[in-house]
Structure formats: C-alpha cells, structure tokens
Design an enzyme around this catalytic site. Structure first.
Site, PDB file in Angstrom:
ATOM      1  N   LYS A  12       0.803  -1.233   0.000  1.00 17.31           N
ATOM      2  CA  LYS A  12       0.000   0.000   0.000  1.00 17.31           C
ATOM      3  C   LYS A  12       0.832   1.277   0.000  1.00 17.31           C
ATOM      4  O   LYS A  12       0.366   2.309  -0.456  1.00 17.31           O
ATOM      5  CB  LYS A  12      -0.944  -0.001   1.198  1.00 17.31           C
ATOM      6  N   ARG A  51      -5.486   1.960  17.261  1.00 17.55           N
ATOM      7  CA  ARG A  51      -6.115   2.020  15.949  1.00 17.55           C
ATOM      8  C   ARG A  51      -7.108   0.868  15.949  1.00 17.55           C
ATOM      9  O   ARG A  51      -7.885   0.745  16.872  1.00 17.55           O
ATOM     10  CB  ARG A  51      -5.081   1.956  14.811  1.00 17.55           C
TER      11      ARG A  51
HETATM   12  C1  LIG Z   1       0.515  -0.610   6.685  1.00 19.14           C
HETATM   13  C2  LIG Z   1       0.285  -1.809   7.475  1.00 19.14           C
HETATM   14  C3  LIG Z   1       1.326  -2.723   7.661  1.00 19.14           C
HETATM   15  C4  LIG Z   1       2.738  -2.487   7.155  1.00 19.14           C
HETATM   16  O1  LIG Z   1       3.387  -1.513   7.932  1.00 19.14           O
HETATM   17  P1  LIG Z   1       4.938  -1.139   7.658  1.00 19.14           P
HETATM   18  O2  LIG Z   1       5.304  -0.250   8.780  1.00 19.14           O
HETATM   19  O3  LIG Z   1       4.971  -0.438   6.333  1.00 19.14           O
HETATM   20  O4  LIG Z   1       5.703  -2.395   7.638  1.00 19.14           O
HETATM   21  C5  LIG Z   1       1.037  -3.886   8.355  1.00 19.14           C
HETATM   22  N1  LIG Z   1      -0.189  -4.126   8.860  1.00 19.14           N
HETATM   23  C6  LIG Z   1      -1.211  -3.257   8.703  1.00 19.14           C
HETATM   24  C7  LIG Z   1      -2.545  -3.580   9.273  1.00 19.14           C
HETATM   25  C8  LIG Z   1      -1.006  -2.068   8.021  1.00 19.14           C
HETATM   26  O5  LIG Z   1      -2.024  -1.211   7.875  1.00 19.14           O
END
Ligand SMILES: *Cc1c(COP(=O)(O)O)cnc(C)c1O
Length: 358
Positions: free
Chosen positions: A36, A131
């Site tokens: 993402k 969150r």
């Molecule tokens: C964005 C996200 C990740 C990845 O996080 P990074 O810090 O880029 O490794 C993992 N789990 C969820 C639920 C996320 O939203």
C-alpha cells in the site's frame, strides 16, 4: 523523461525481500509483503513475487484488483478492516481480511455461505496503539461469536498492529499479552488459529534485535521492504538496502535572493504564517515539484549542500549556496523519500514512475 519522477530500483527491493524472508524463515515466521505504501504497482507485485513472497497485503481493494489482474500465483490480504459496503468485494477478491467487528464478521460469514465462497479472517487486537482491534476483555464475546460461524469463513488467526495511530512500539510486555490472548482464544473456541501475525516493520526490527516473542509466526512488512527503514524506531535496518528509490525534480529558476522575505507577512499558500531566518543573500533554486506531488518534509536531498527552504503546491525552493557543484536551470536534483513522501509521490498522477532493474 518527464519530471518530477519517482525512480524505483526493483532489484534493491527484491534483495530486501529475500533478506526479510530469509531472516523470518530462520525464526519460524511467514513474511507477508505490504504494497500500500507504493500504490501497489504491478512491477512491485512482480518484484515481491520474485523475492519469494506468497501473500501480498494491501489496504485497498482497487490495488488488490490491479495486482491480481497482472501477477499470477499470489494470495492477497485486505489489511484495512473492511467497510460493510465492500465486504462482498473483499470476499470475492482477497484470500484474507483483517477484521475487528463482530457484526462485520457475522455478515461475512452469512455472505460466504450464500456465495459458497471460502474466505479467511484474522482477528485484530489492539495492544495499546489505539487504531483497529478488539480488546483483551472482548475475548469471551469473540469466542461466542466465532464458534457459530458458517464453515465457509475460517478464523485463520489473530493479528496486532503497532506504531500507526499512536506510535506505540512492539515491546516484550504488549507482545506477551497478545500471545496470552491467542492462548485464551484457542482454549475458549477449540479452534486452531494457526496465524499469529505480530505486526509490521517495527516488529521486524524487534525480531532482528532478538526481542520478538517466539510465538509470533507471521509479520506484515511494508516499509522495511520498500525503504530498508523503520519509522517507528527511526532506524536503518541492518542487512537491508536503503537506496531503493529516489525522487528527481528539475530546476526552473536559480537566482541570488534575500533569505528574509520583505513586505508585510500574511498567511502562506497553506494558511500558515511563516517565519524565515535572515542569512543574507542566498543562492535560491526553484524546482518544479510541490505539495501536490510529494510530502516535502519527507525528502532528504542527495546532492551535497542542498537544503530545502519551503514549498507550495507546485514549487519547491532550495538553498544551493553551500553546494560544491554549480547548478543551472534545467539541472535535476535528487531526493530520498521517506514513507510518507513515497506514499504521496506514488499516488500523485503528476509524478512519472520509472522502474529499473538495478
Ligand atoms: C501498513 C500496514 C502494515 C505495514 O506496515 P509497515 O510499517 O509499512 O511495515 C502492516 N499491517 C497493517 C494492518 C497495516 O495497515
């Protein structure tokens, strides 16, 4: 070449992927790749696949659709807890969905049954970052709910997220409690719950430091893979490459100007009242890139002596007085993006994307 541009070195990302998979495997962890942060371009999905990842995670179904149509043989996880309005599409598109709402889970179960479609969910728990996620005190209610689901919907495990909303780090205490929740939920439901997804890049940092609970058997990794860094601990991760991409922009004006604005100061283009230090006359450059293209604070200049002064929607001003090299209009300056700058540049239609295999 059309500027500004985001130049992405797929080979460096592949190497990061291989190293992450190697280290995770060594510790009994299945690494999932997160796309993402860089808009899930098909070239990225392909590089992830070549690195050896089997599951790609994204927050947007639109991104998952795109990757699915261009790269074969991968599984997908929707990692933003789903809107009720996208449940059907989520079931039809992805293999896994992260969830944190019992009503949503029941709806998914009913829909899977009706469609005759199998799907897997991962129950998210909040361990302090506030969150998404159930609370520890929800375990009884969750257990009552999930034992009554239709067989098409499998509860594949539990997950936790750190350092996203509040910067809470994965530490032995909160991870241990997360593992405790896994135990209780297994006992109360009699389910296997094979996946224990212990976080993102910051949990990978803890793994490298030997600080991650051994019961974690899955991680979802984005930033470490794409940038070789982790923002939460603010570290370059050993063994990973940080030179994975650059942002390039073109100089359109270069002139000696005072460093302190003259005239009565009102608000700038973004509603702030700026203040500038008087450093006398400075050589100022204007680059054709702005807040529509990138997050300016997230850029680090790669050429010696360049400092970023400020930016508006379409212009970024740099101070070039201290540069050993002499620049002229038409020259290109290069910047290293952090996660937010990468996110913005990859999303902006005004930024050309260049994929290179070195
Ligand atoms: C964005 C996200 C990740 C990845 O996080 P990074 O810090 O880029 O490794 C993992 N789990 C969820 C639920 C996320 O939203």
């Amino acid at each position: 070449m059309s500027y500004p541009l985001l130049r992405i070195h797929l080979d460096a990302i592949r190497q990061n992927g291989k190293e992450i998979i190697r280290r995770c495997k060594e510790n009994g962890i299945d690494a999932w790749a997160v796309s993402k942060g860089i808009s899930a371009f098909k070239e990225i999905a392909q590089a992830y696949k070549e690195a050896g990842f089997k599951v790609i995670c994204d927050s947007r179904l639109l991104n998952i659709h795109g990757m699915q149509h261009s790269v074969e043989g991968l599984q997908y996880a929707l990692i933003r807890i789903p809107m009720r309005s996208e449940i059907k599409e989520a079931i039809e598109t992805s293999d896994y969905t992260l969830v944190s709402d019992l009503g949503t889970i029941k709806n998914m179960s009913d829909l899977c049954h009706k469609l005759g479609k199998k799907h897997k969910i991962i129950l998210m728990f909040d361990m302090g970052d506030l969150r998404e996620g159930f609370l520890h005190s929800d375990v009884d209610d969750i257990a009552k709910c999930v034992v009554n689901l239709h067989g098409e919907l499998e509860v594949a495990g539990i997950g936790v997220n750190f350092s996203c909303a509040s910067g809470v780090l994965p530490m032995p205490e909160n991870i241990d409690e997360f593992i405790q929740i896994h135990k209780e939920l297994k006992e109360k439901t009699g389910l296997e719950l094979p996946i224990v997804s212990g976080g993102s890049s910051c949990s990978y940092v803890q793994l490298c430091r030997g600080e991650l609970n051994h019961s974690v058997n899955s991680l979802r990794i984005g930033e470490a893979l794409l940038l070789g860094r982790d923002m939460a601990f603010d570290v370059d991760i050993p063994g990973l490459n940080q030179s994975t991409m650059e942002i390039e922009a073109e100089l359109v004006e270069l002139r000696e100007k005072p460093s302190k604005p003259h005239g009565k100061i009102g608000h700038d283009a973004f509603g702030h009242v700026p203040s500038f230090e008087d450093k006398g006359l400075r050589l100022r450059g204007i680059l054709s890139i702005g807040k529509q293209d990138v997050q300016i604070e997230g850029l680090t200049p790669l050429q010696d002596g360049v400092t970023i002064v400020t930016a508006s929607s379409d212009h970024m001003i740099v101070d070039l007085t201290d540069c050993p090299d002499k620049y002229k209009v038409g020259d290109i300056l290069t910047f290293l993006p952090n996660y937010v700058a990468m996110l913005a540049a990859s999303t902006s239609p005004y930024v050309t994307k260049v994929f290179e295999n070195n």
